[in-house]
Design a protein around this motif. Structure first.
Motif, PDB file in Angstrom:
ATOM      1  N   GLY A 221      43.208  26.524  42.375  1.00 11.93           N
ATOM      2  CA  GLY A 221      42.507  27.686  42.887  1.00 11.93           C
ATOM      3  C   GLY A 221      42.679  28.886  41.973  1.00 11.93           C
ATOM      4  N   GLY A 222      42.286  30.056  42.465  1.00 15.74           N
ATOM      5  CA  GLY A 222      42.430  31.277  41.682  1.00 15.74           C
ATOM      6  C   GLY A 222      41.602  31.232  40.415  1.00 15.74           C
ATOM      7  N   PHE A 223      42.273  31.311  39.271  1.00 12.36           N
ATOM      8  CA  PHE A 223      41.571  31.284  37.988  1.00 12.36           C
ATOM      9  C   PHE A 223      41.073  29.890  37.625  1.00 12.36           C
ATOM     10  N   HIS A 224      41.550  28.877  38.320  1.00  9.23           N
ATOM     11  CA  HIS A 224      41.316  27.500  37.892  1.00  9.23           C
ATOM     12  C   HIS A 224      40.237  26.799  38.716  1.00  9.23           C
ATOM     13  N   HIS A 225      39.384  26.078  38.012  1.00  8.58           N
ATOM     14  CA  HIS A 225      38.372  25.263  38.689  1.00  8.58           C
ATOM     15  C   HIS A 225      38.707  23.783  38.619  1.00  8.58           C
ATOM     16  N   THR A 267      54.578  27.832  47.864  1.00 12.34           N
ATOM     17  CA  THR A 267      53.596  28.612  48.612  1.00 12.34           C
ATOM     18  C   THR A 267      54.141  30.010  48.827  1.00 12.34           C
ATOM     19  N   ASN A 268      53.334  31.005  48.526  1.00 13.89           N
ATOM     20  CA  ASN A 268      53.709  32.385  48.788  1.00 13.89           C
ATOM     21  C   ASN A 268      53.684  32.622  50.295  1.00 13.89           C
ATOM     22  N   PRO A 269      54.815  32.988  50.892  1.00 16.02           N
ATOM     23  CA  PRO A 269      54.847  33.109  52.359  1.00 16.02           C
ATOM     24  C   PRO A 269      53.963  34.219  52.908  1.00 16.02           C
ATOM     25  N   ARG A 270      53.663  35.200  52.089  1.00 14.49           N
ATOM     26  CA  ARG A 270      52.823  36.307  52.563  1.00 14.49           C
ATOM     27  C   ARG A 270      51.341  35.992  52.473  1.00 14.49           C
ATOM     28  N   SER A 271      50.936  35.479  51.305  1.00 16.26           N
ATOM     29  CA  SER A 271      49.499  35.236  51.105  1.00 16.26           C
ATOM     30  C   SER A 271      49.085  33.811  51.442  1.00 16.26           C
ATOM     31  N   GLY A 272      50.054  32.898  51.452  1.00 17.35           N
ATOM     32  CA  GLY A 272      49.718  31.498  51.681  1.00 17.35           C
ATOM     33  C   GLY A 272      49.154  30.801  50.453  1.00 17.35           C
TER      34      GLY A 272
END
Length: 436
Positions: A221-225, A267-272
């Motif tokens: 995800g994010g920058f990656h496809h 996993t970032n606990p705030r953003s998931g």
């Protein structure tokens, strides 16, 4: 237009040219290596070496195998004439290599290799031959990519069976050095990324770089496809598209730059959102382990590992930071920039919008300008002895720390003379000792 076939060296008395040199000559490609079967290998090698100015030496005196290193990197190997030439050819790996050429330019072709050459088809002589030397499975991929051929369906299935039996332990694995040589020949080709995918298709990647496969299906995800595995392969493709002169350590580093992600996934606990904190450090260690296992030279292992470790370096936002970037990472430049660019160009996810890409390009320009401004590290302004005398230090880590601080200040243009360097260190000491 019909391409003219390249000239061949004079045939030694009673000799036949065999194997890949015949294949290349029939394709109108100048051979780089020549395999000869001759009545007198030692005599033929000595005669050729004398005529071309090369050096002859015995590879195996007991079997009378000789080699000549000729000018221009050309290699000639000489072995005794087999008792039955056709039987010898039929023990080879692929039909396009099971060829011999007489001095009169008559082709001896017992397995239909010329027809396969015309069809650009890679076909095994027999599955038994592949199993007799399982390294030929890796060689199939290398030939597919470097010759631009396609594996014939039966041969592809046979290679997959060989890979499965190697994985099950019912066939012995080839020596790591031999696999390494095939991989590096593959990696040296402009279409190396396709070769990595073919190794995976045929079941050979699991036997070679299993850690790389851990990224299969791992969405970023994010920058990656792409998933982690295919992102690494695409980064290699982007590197070779832009920098066809990239050396092997850089090619290895680009392919393996994210190999640490599967083992650092969180996993970032705030953003998931999925995180891969520390994957650069983990990846550098994994890359070193993988390349060491393949018996690569230590210099290549160290270089590739260092590039993987540094690929997440923060790019500079201004010219001063660019000078610091160059100073701290000079030994890895410009290869590190090439890796980072390939990494970025292989990332086309939703977060990779034009503004981000433009900022990235500007940061690269700053680093390149700083590197051009100071292509080599400036000569040190102070010696260790001078620092010890100035700061009343004994030999130890503090001296090295002070020298590094001066060197960075010098690279940033903050000090330019020994006097300024001494004043810089005295001010730094006063600041460190002042109450806080």
């Amino acid at each position: 237009m019909v391409r003219r076939r390249p000239p061949l060296p004079p045939f030694p008395p009673g000799a036949l040219l065999v194997g890949g040199a015949v294949r290349d000559w029939l394709r109108s490609v100048a051979p780089g290596d020549f395999d000869w079967v001759v009545p007198d290998p030692a005599g033929a090698a000595g005669t050729l070496a004398g005529s071309v100015g090369g050096s002859a030496f015995a590879l195996d005196l007991e079997r009378s195998y000789w080699r000549v290193h000729a000018p221009g990197g050309v290699q000639h190997d000489f072995v005794p004439l087999p008792g039955h030439l056709v039987d010898d050819l039929l023990r080879r790996d692929f039909t396009v290599n099971a060829l011999a050429l007489t001095p009169e330019r008559r082709v001896i072709d017992p397995s239909g290799g010329q027809a396969d050459l015309r069809s650009r088809r890679l076909r095994m002589v027999s599955e038994a031959n592949l199993r007799a030397d399982p390294l030929r499975a890796w060689r199939a991929v290398r030939f597919e990519v470097t010759l631009g051929f396609r594996l014939e369906r039966g041969t592809e299935a046979a290679v997959q069976r060989v890979a499965a039996d190697l994985g099950a332990g019912t066939l012995p694995l080839p020596a790591a050095e031999r696999v390494r040589d095939e991989l590096e020949a593959l990696l040296g080709h402009p279409d190396a990324a396709r070769g990595i995918l073919r190794l995976e298709d045929l079941g050979l990647l699991a036997l070679t770089l299993p850690e790389l496969r851990e990224g299969l299906g791992m969405v970023q995800g994010g920058f990656h496809h792409l998933d982690v595995f295919h992102h690494g392969v695409e980064a290699l493709h982007q590197l070779l598209t832009r920098f066809p002169d990239a050396d092997l350590p850089l090619r290895w580093a680009t392919l393996l730059h994210d190999v640490g992600k599967p083992r650092t996934r969180g996993t970032n606990p705030r953003s998931g959102r999925t995180t891969f904190y520390g994957h650069d450090r983990a990846g550098a260690e994994l890359a070193r382990e993988m390349l060491t296992r393949l018996r690569l030279p230590s210099a290549t292992v160290d270089r590739a590992g260092a590039l993987v470790r540094a690929h997440m370096a923060q790019l500079p936002a201004n010219e001063r930071e660019a000078r610091r970037f160059v100073h701290r990472r000079r030994p890895l430049l410009p290869e590190l920039l090439r890796l980072m660019l390939a990494d970025r160009e292989a990332s086309r996810g939703p977060d990779s919008h034009p503004a981000i890409r433009h900022a990235y390009a500007r940061a690269f320009e700053r680093v390149l300008a700083a590197l051009e401004e100071q292509p080599r590290a400036p000569r040190p302004l102070l010696t260790g002895e001078a620092v010890m005398g100035l700061l009343h230090l004994s030999p130890g880590p503090a001296v090295g720390e002070a020298l590094r601080a001066v060197a960075e200040a010098q690279a940033l243009g903050e000090v330019q003379t020994p006097e300024e360097a001494r004043a810089f260190l005295q001010a730094r000491r006063a600041e460190d000792s002042s109450p806080r």
